[in-house]
Design a protein around this motif. Structure first.
Motif, PDB file in Angstrom:
ATOM      1  N   GLY A 235      -4.097  -3.502 -40.458  1.00  0.00           N
ATOM      2  CA  GLY A 235      -3.587  -2.676 -39.596  1.00  0.00           C
ATOM      3  C   GLY A 235      -4.082  -3.505 -38.367  1.00  0.00           C
ATOM      4  N   GLY A 238      -2.157  -6.475 -37.487  1.00  0.00           N
ATOM      5  CA  GLY A 238      -0.886  -6.231 -37.166  1.00  0.00           C
ATOM      6  C   GLY A 238      -0.020  -6.508 -38.270  1.00  0.00           C
ATOM      7  N   GLN A 242       2.323  -0.250 -39.158  1.00  0.00           N
ATOM      8  CA  GLN A 242       2.985  -0.552 -37.749  1.00  0.00           C
ATOM      9  C   GLN A 242       2.973   0.439 -36.816  1.00  0.00           C
ATOM     10  OE1 GLN A 242       3.913  -4.094 -37.206  1.00  0.00           O
ATOM     11  NE2 GLN A 242       2.603  -3.941 -39.137  1.00  0.00           N
ATOM     12  N   ALA A 243       2.862   0.130 -35.291  1.00  0.00           N
ATOM     13  CA  ALA A 243       2.474   1.256 -34.426  1.00  0.00           C
ATOM     14  C   ALA A 243       3.951   1.736 -34.440  1.00  0.00           C
ATOM     15  CB  ALA A 243       2.149   0.392 -33.259  1.00  0.00           C
ATOM     16  N   THR A 250      -5.020   0.142 -36.919  1.00  0.00           N
ATOM     17  CA  THR A 250      -4.140  -0.217 -35.562  1.00  0.00           C
ATOM     18  C   THR A 250      -4.511   0.529 -34.374  1.00  0.00           C
ATOM     19  OG1 THR A 250      -2.432  -0.055 -37.466  1.00  0.00           O
ATOM     20  CG2 THR A 250      -1.786   0.214 -34.905  1.00  0.00           C
TER      21      THR A 250
END
Length: 298
Positions: A235, A238, A242-243, A250
């Motif tokens: 995370g 990337g 995912q955001a 993340t």
């Protein structure tokens, strides 16, 4: 007149009671137990514990400091991020991604890996030797690197991350269970059971497995901490969750740009990740030591 019992009877505690007494004698293990228990409860009840929606943005409270800061507000206990999202809500909701999904991956990998490892450990000849050498080659590759290769081929997504982490953990369980059973297979108590004519299934489940429980506990705790770290690392790069999903890795990646302006954005998710992994390792090691001591004294 009540009957008086004149005979002394020593009651041995049950195996679970002995395990708890051993863990309870170590204050670090007790602290790790309660931290992990709280983390699991937060994960299970996260939809009802979050003060706000993890994706809700408050335009009037962008980069709000935590409540213990002079400029902080009590309604945002851990402050807000650069988009005005409540960090406490995101950390609580992110426990599902950073603790719940690793638990599922480890359970699936443990079922598959222990089954194959038990079959390989009880077999002899070319099958066992070939599998052992193949696992040595696979395990020479770091787990994160192997997960990166799988994600690079499949693409970044939550499903692919779960598949990659599970696939990476299965050889570890196979290797550990295979070696543990192989080491126990030629000991005297196994030979005595074999001479008594027990079946292979009985020997595996009733004779060998109770004596490798400490190995399984240690491997499971190691695999869980590895899965949490790998999902957070993917995370962060990337390539994982995912955001805008509030996964802790993340969140750490997003906080890099504001680390000098709002350090709480990096410290708080990092602290949650650190405490979770530390409690798993400490508790797993304490349980392994308790089981090993019980086996020695039996």
């Amino acid at each position: 007149m009540p009957n008086a019992n004149i005979y002394f009877q020593q009651r041995e505690p049950s195996p679970l009671r002995q395990l708890w007494l051993h863990v309870n004698s170590n204050p670090f293990a007790v602290a790790a137990f309660y931290i992990l228990a709280i983390a699991l409860l937060v994960m299970l009840f996260s939809p009802w514990l979050t003060p706000y929606s993890p994706d809700a943005q408050f335009a009037d409270a962008i980069l709000q400091p935590p409540s213990w800061d002079d400029a902080g507000e009590i309604r945002y206990l851990f402050g807000t991020d650069d988009l005005g999202r409540d960090i406490l809500s995101r950390i609580i909701a992110g426990s599902v991604y950073s603790l719940g999904y690793p638990l599922i991956a480890v359970l699936v990998a443990a079922v598959i890996g222990i089954s194959i490892g038990a079959w390989a450990g009880m077999s002899r000849g070319v099958q066992s030797s070939t599998l052992n050498h193949l696992l040595d080659v696979i395990l020479s590759i770091p787990s994160l690197l192997l997960a990166l290769v799988i994600i690079a081929m499949l693409g970044p997504s939550l499903v692919n991350v779960m598949f990659a982490i599970t696939l990476v953990l299965i050889p570890q369980f196979i290797h550990v269970v295979h070696n543990a059973i192989y080491d126990e297979r030629y000991k005297e108590y196994v030979t005595a059971s074999r001479l008594n004519g027990v079946t292979r299934w009985y020997m595996l489940t009733r004779v060998i497995f109770p004596n490798i429980t400490s190995v399984l506990v240690m491997q499971t705790s190691f695999a869980l901490s590895t899965a949490i770290l790998d999902i957070a690392a993917l995370g962060f790069l990337g390539l994982g969750v995912q955001a805008p999903a509030p996964e802790w890795g993340t969140m750490l990646a997003r906080s890099l740009d504001q680390v000098y302006v709002s350090p709480w954005m990096m410290v708080l998710p990092g602290l949650a990740l650190f405490l979770t992994i530390l409690s798993i390792n400490v508790l797993g090691d304490s349980i392994r030591a308790a089981i090993a001591e019980r086996v020695r004294n039996s």
